[in-house]
Design a protein around this motif. Structure first.
Motif, PDB file in Angstrom:
ATOM      1  N   PRO A   1      42.406  -1.493 -18.525  1.00 30.95           N
ATOM      2  CA  PRO A   1      43.805  -1.898 -18.561  1.00 30.95           C
ATOM      3  C   PRO A   1      44.314  -1.982 -19.992  1.00 30.95           C
ATOM      4  CG  PRO A   1      42.531  -3.329 -17.101  1.00 30.95           C
ATOM      5  CD  PRO A   1      41.548  -2.481 -17.855  1.00 30.95           C
ATOM      6  N   ALA A   2      45.584  -1.706 -20.143  1.00 33.95           N
ATOM      7  CA  ALA A   2      46.188  -1.774 -21.477  1.00 33.95           C
ATOM      8  C   ALA A   2      46.016  -3.160 -22.052  1.00 33.95           C
ATOM      9  CB  ALA A   2      47.663  -1.412 -21.390  1.00 33.95           C
ATOM     10  N   GLY A   3      45.599  -3.226 -23.320  1.00 32.81           N
ATOM     11  CA  GLY A   3      45.462  -4.505 -23.998  1.00 32.81           C
ATOM     12  C   GLY A   3      44.194  -5.266 -23.672  1.00 32.81           C
ATOM     13  N   SER A   4      43.294  -4.663 -22.866  1.00 32.41           N
ATOM     14  CA  SER A   4      42.073  -5.344 -22.503  1.00 32.41           C
ATOM     15  C   SER A   4      40.954  -4.932 -23.452  1.00 32.41           C
ATOM     16  CB  SER A   4      41.673  -4.998 -21.064  1.00 32.41           C
ATOM     17  OG  SER A   4      42.680  -5.397 -20.163  1.00 32.41           O
ATOM     18  N   VAL A   5      39.889  -5.709 -23.466  1.00 29.28           N
ATOM     19  CA  VAL A   5      38.712  -5.420 -24.260  1.00 29.28           C
ATOM     20  C   VAL A   5      37.543  -5.202 -23.317  1.00 29.28           C
ATOM     21  CG1 VAL A   5      37.145  -6.289 -26.024  1.00 29.28           C
ATOM     22  CG2 VAL A   5      39.588  -6.835 -26.146  1.00 29.28           C
ATOM     23  N   ARG A   6      36.827  -4.099 -23.506  1.00 30.57           N
ATOM     24  CA  ARG A   6      35.698  -3.849 -22.624  1.00 30.57           C
ATOM     25  C   ARG A   6      34.682  -4.986 -22.735  1.00 30.57           C
ATOM     26  NH1 ARG A   6      33.594   0.025 -19.782  1.00 30.57           N
ATOM     27  NH2 ARG A   6      35.154   1.541 -20.412  1.00 30.57           N
ATOM     28  N   ALA A   7      34.271  -5.501 -21.599  1.00 32.24           N
ATOM     29  CA  ALA A   7      33.346  -6.621 -21.591  1.00 32.24           C
ATOM     30  C   ALA A   7      31.927  -6.141 -21.852  1.00 32.24           C
ATOM     31  CB  ALA A   7      33.416  -7.340 -20.248  1.00 32.24           C
TER      32      ALA A   7
ATOM     33  N   MET B   1      35.983  -5.158 -17.630  1.00 32.01           N
ATOM     34  CA  MET B   1      36.901  -5.323 -18.753  1.00 32.01           C
ATOM     35  C   MET B   1      37.329  -6.775 -18.861  1.00 32.01           C
ATOM     36  SD  MET B   1      39.085  -2.080 -17.477  1.00 32.01           S
ATOM     37  CE  MET B   1      38.860  -2.743 -15.838  1.00 32.01           C
ATOM     38  N   GLN B   2      37.555  -7.198 -20.068  1.00 28.03           N
ATOM     39  CA  GLN B   2      37.948  -8.581 -20.306  1.00 28.03           C
ATOM     40  C   GLN B   2      39.470  -8.661 -20.428  1.00 28.03           C
ATOM     41  OE1 GLN B   2      36.551 -10.711 -23.943  1.00 28.03           O
ATOM     42  NE2 GLN B   2      35.143 -11.687 -22.498  1.00 28.03           N
ATOM     43  N   VAL B   3      40.079  -9.573 -19.678  1.00 31.51           N
ATOM     44  CA  VAL B   3      41.525  -9.768 -19.678  1.00 31.51           C
ATOM     45  C   VAL B   3      41.829 -11.178 -20.187  1.00 31.51           C
ATOM     46  CG1 VAL B   3      43.609  -9.841 -18.254  1.00 31.51           C
ATOM     47  CG2 VAL B   3      41.824  -8.160 -17.754  1.00 31.51           C
ATOM     48  N   SER B   4      42.815 -11.285 -21.072  1.00 30.63           N
ATOM     49  CA  SER B   4      43.175 -12.572 -21.667  1.00 30.63           C
ATOM     50  C   SER B   4      44.323 -13.213 -20.898  1.00 30.63           C
ATOM     51  CB  SER B   4      43.579 -12.376 -23.134  1.00 30.63           C
ATOM     52  OG  SER B   4      43.942 -13.621 -23.713  1.00 30.63           O
TER      53      SER B   4
END
Length: 631
Positions: A38-44, A582-585
Motif C-alpha cells: 500500500p502507498a505510504g506503507s513500510v514492508r514489515a 506490510m506495516q501500516v501506521s
C-alpha cells in the motif's frame, strides 16, 4: 497449488493435495518479494502471527456438507450393517450428492473392528463387513463422492496388542503392544475394555499416531472424526464420572500436535468431545473443527434448543447448539475453528418451522450440515437440505456471529450475546441475517437494524432465502416469528463502497469484540490489537472481480499518545501470498471515542482474498478496529 475442501471431498485432486500441500498448516504468513505494498506503507520484517492450525479447510469458512450413519447406529445401538450402509450410500449418490453432500462418513460403535494391518490399523468399519476401507473409498469415488472416517488415532485395538507380530509403522523394533500401558482402556469398565489408549510418552507412540492419520490420508479419506478427546485428557465425563485414566493436558496437546503435523492440508481434523480448556487453545492450534454441544441423541427440538442453558467447564460446555454456537462464536471464522453442531435428522422434528430453523442455525453459524437421515425415513424432507439459495451462501463460506451486547464472555455473562439474532458477511460485501424464535409458546418479533447492528450506511435490498422473494429496499428486518420458527434473508447494501465489519470478521489470537467506546459504526469493534495479546489478528474475506491495486480505508481508534503500527497481509484461501506483509501506521487521535480513517492501497487477486490485520513483535502501540472499506 489451490486445492479446496470441495475438491478434496469429491476426490478431485485428492492425491495431489496430499503431496502438494504437505507443508505444516500453521506456517506464518510468508512475505512475497514481488508483492505491491500500500502507498505510504513500510514492508514489515516480521510475518503475522498465527495462533491456529489455519488449514485450507478453515480458511474457506463454513464446514462440509455430508451424510453420517448416526441415524441408524444410535437408535439401534449397534454398528450399521454393510448392506444398510450400501443402501444409504446409493441413495446419497442420487439424492443429496448432486447438491453438494458428497461425503459418506462412519460414526461410533467401532469396538467390533479388530482386523488390522501389520501396524495395528483397523482395515474396516466392523468385522461383519465383507469389504475394507479401500473398497468403500473406491466405491464412493466411482460415484463422485468420498469416504469420511470416524476413528481416534489414539486408539489401539486389543487384538493388535495381543498379536506380537504387529509392529509400529517405520519402527519394526517396537511392537504395537509396547506403546500402551496395561489396563489403560478407553471407556474402562463400561466399553468392553476393547480399545487401549496410546501412551504418548512411550517410544513409537508418535510414529503410530501419525502413521494412523497418514494411513487414512493415503486411502483418500479427506475427513477424520476424532472422538472422546475429553475422556483421554481427564479420564472423566460430566455425566458418568470417571471413565478411565487421566492422561493430562500435556499429553493431550502432544497427541493433537502429532495429528496436526501428519494431517497437513490433506485431511480435515474434526475434534469431538473436547473440554476446550484455556479458551480452546489446543484445539485451535491443532484442529479444524470442534463439537460445541452434546450429542444429537434422538434429535428433535429438545436437542437443538432445549436442555441445560448454562455453561460448564467440561464437555459439553453447552448442551444445545444454539448456546454452543453463541458461546464459541469468538473462536469461529476463516482460519480459526469450524464450530460443529452435530447431526440433523429431519424426521425427528415436529414441523417444518423446526426443520428450517435447524438448517438456518447450522448455515449462519458456519457449521457442517450433516444429515443423519436414512434412505428409509427421509421421505420428502430431503428438500430442506437442498434449498439452492441457502446452499449458495454456505458454499461461499458464510460464518456468522450472534449479536454481541458487550465484550464479556458468554460463559460468565449470558446476557452478553443473543442466541436468536445472527448475521454474517460474505466476501462480496453482502450480508446474511438469521432471526430465530426459541420460545415454545409465544409468537415473538425479532429485529436487526442495518445501521445499528451491521453498520450499513443507507438502505439495502432484502431477499428471503426460503420463500425466494424480494422484500424490497429496507433499513432493517423485523419479523413476527411463530414458536420455533426462523427467517433467513440476504441483505445487499445499495452503496457502491463495500464496508467489511471487524465485529463480524474472524478474530485470531487474543483479539475480542467490544463496544465500550462511542462513535463506532455497527454493533461494535475489535480490540486487543496490542502487545499483551497472543497472536492478535483480524481476517476479512474480500472478493474482487480482477487482480490489481485497490484503494482501502481502515477505520480505527487510537487513544494513545503516539502513532501505532499494524501489519497487513493478503493471501488466497490456499495461503498463496498476494501482497505483504506490510506495516501500516495509525496516527494518534484525541481519545478512544474518536475514530479516524487511514487510507492507502492494497494488491488483491481476482476472487476471494483473505486480508489479515494484526500486530507483530515489530509493531508498536495498539488500535481498535471498526471496519475496512474498498470500492
Amino acid at each position: 497449488m489451490a486445492i479446496s475442501r470441495r475438491a478434496l471431498m469429491t476426490g478431485v485432486g485428492a492425491a495431489a493435495a496430499v503431496t502438494a500441500l504437505s507443508r505444516p498448516a500453521s506456517s506464518a504468513f510468508a512475505a512475497a518479494p514481488a508483492a505491491t505494498d500500500p502507498a505510504g506503507s513500510v514492508r514489515a520484517a516480521t510475518a503475522l502471527p498465527v495462533a491456529s492450525r489455519n488449514s485450507v479447510f478453515t480458511r474457506q469458512g463454513a464446514g462440509p456438507l455430508y451424510w453420517n450413519i448416526y441415524g441408524w447406529a444410535f437408535p439401534h445401538n449397534a454398528p450399521i450393517p454393510e448392506a444398510e450402509w450400501k443402501a444409504n450410500v446409493d441413495w446419497l449418490a442420487t439424492s443429496l450428492a448432486p447438491h453438494g453432500y458428497r461425503m459418506a462418513c462412519t460414526d461410533g460403535w467401532i469396538e467390533g473392528s479388530s482386523r488390522t494391518t501389520a501396524n495395528g490399523y483397523v482395515t474396516t468399519y466392523n468385522d461383519s463387513w465383507q469389504h475394507d476401507w479401500a473398497y468403500w473409498a473406491d466405491y464412493l469415488a466411482d460415484r463422485g463422492m468420498t469416504l469420511g472416517v470416524y476413528y481416534n488415532p489414539l486408539w489401539v485395538h486389543k487384538a493388535a496388542v495381543a498379536d506380537t507380530t504387529k509392529t509400529v509403522v517405520g519402527r519394526p523394533d517396537i511392537r504395537v503392544a509396547d506403546i500402551v500401558t496395561s489396563g489403560d482402556f478407553f471407556a474402562k469398565g463400561i466399553g468392553g475394555n476393547t480399545l487401549y489408549w496410546v501412551d504418548v510418552s512411550k517410544p513409537g507412540a508418535k510414529e503410530y499416531i501419525q502413521g494412523y492419520v497418514t494411513y487414512f490420508k493415503n486411502l483418500g479419506v479427506p475427513y477424520l472424526r476424532v472422538d472422546f478427546l475429553s475422556w483421554y485428557e481427564t479420564g472423566t465425563d460430566a455425566n458418568l464420572g470417571t471413565v478411565g485414566n487421566s492422561h493430562g493436558s500435556a499429553a493431550y496437546e502432544t497427541a493433537l500436535r502429532w495429528m496436526h503435523e501428519a494431517a497437513g492440508d490433506g485431511i480435515e481434523l474434526s475434534l469431538v468431545m473436547p473440554h476446550l480448556n484455556s479458551n480452546a487453545r489446543n484445539e485451535l492450534r491443532y484442529g479444524d473443527m470442534v463439537r460445541i454441544n452434546a450429542d444429537a441423541d434422538k434429535g428433535g427440538w429438545a436437542r437443538l434448543s432445549g436442555g441445560r442453558q448454562t455453561h460448564q467447564n467440561v464437555w459439553p460446555n453447552w448442551h444445545n447448539p444454539f448456546c454452543g454456537f453463541t458461546g464459541w462464536a469468538h473462536r469461529s471464522g476463516r482460519g480459526q475453528l469450524i464450530l460443529d453442531g452435530d447431526f440433523l435428522m429431519m424426521s425427528t422434528f415436529a414441523d417444518d418451522h423446526e426443520r428450517r430453523t435447524a438448517i438456518n442455525l447450522m448455515t449462519v453459524a458456519g457449521s457442517p450440515i450433516a444429515s443423519a437421515d436414512l434412505h428409509s425415513n427421509i421421505g420428502s424432507y430431503a428438500s430442506f437440505y437442498t434449498n439452492p439459495e441457502v446452499l449458495d451462501v454456505h458454499n461461499k463460506g458464510l460464518v456468522g456471529k450472534p449479536v454481541f451486547h458487550n465484550g464479556k464472555s458468554y460463559a460468565t455473562d449470558p446476557a452478553s450475546r443473543d442466541t436468536e439474532r445472527w448475521a454474517g458477511q460474505l466476501p462480496d460485501g453482502s450480508w446474511v441475517v438469521a432471526l430465530f424464535n426459541r420460545n415454545d409458546t409465544n409468537t415473538v418479533t425479532k429485529t436487526i437494524d442495518f445501521a445499528g447492528h451491521l453498520g450499513i450506511s443507507g438502505s439495502a435490498t432484502v431477499r428471503d432465502l426460503w420463500t425466494h422473494t424480494d422484500l424490497g429496499p429496507r433499513t432493517s428486518i423485523s419479523t413476527a416469528l411463530a414458536p420455533h420458527a426462523s427467517q433467513l434473508v440476504k441483505v445487499v447494501p445499495l452503496t457502491a463502497t463495500k464496508r467489511y465489519h471487524a465485529a463480524f470478521a474472524a478474530w485470531g489470537g487474543g483479539v475480542n469484540f467490544n463496544n465500550n467506546h462511542t462513535g463506532h459504526t455497527g454493533m461494535g469493534f475489535v480490540d486487543k490489537l496490542e502487545a499483551a495479546s497472543e497472536g492478535p489478528t483480524v481476517t476479512f474475506a474480500v472478493q474482487v472481480p480482477s487482480s490489481g491495486t485497490y484503494a482501502i480505508g481502515y477505520r480505527y481508534a487510537n487513544g494513545l499518545t503516539s502513532a501505532a503500527t499494524m501489519t497487513v497481509s493478503v493471501q488466497r484461501e490456499d495461503r498463496t501470498q498476494v501482497s505483504g506483509p506490510m506495516q501500516v501506521s495509525f496516527p494518534k487521535l484525541a481519545d478512544w471515542d474518536t475514530w479516524g480513517t487511514v487510507t492507502g492501497t492494497v494488491q488483491l487477486a481476482a476472487g476471494v482474498n483473505l486480508i489479515t490485520i494484526g500486530r507483530t513483535g515489530t509493531d508498536t502501540g495498539a488500535i481498535n478496529l471498526n471496519h475496512i472499506e474498498l470500492p
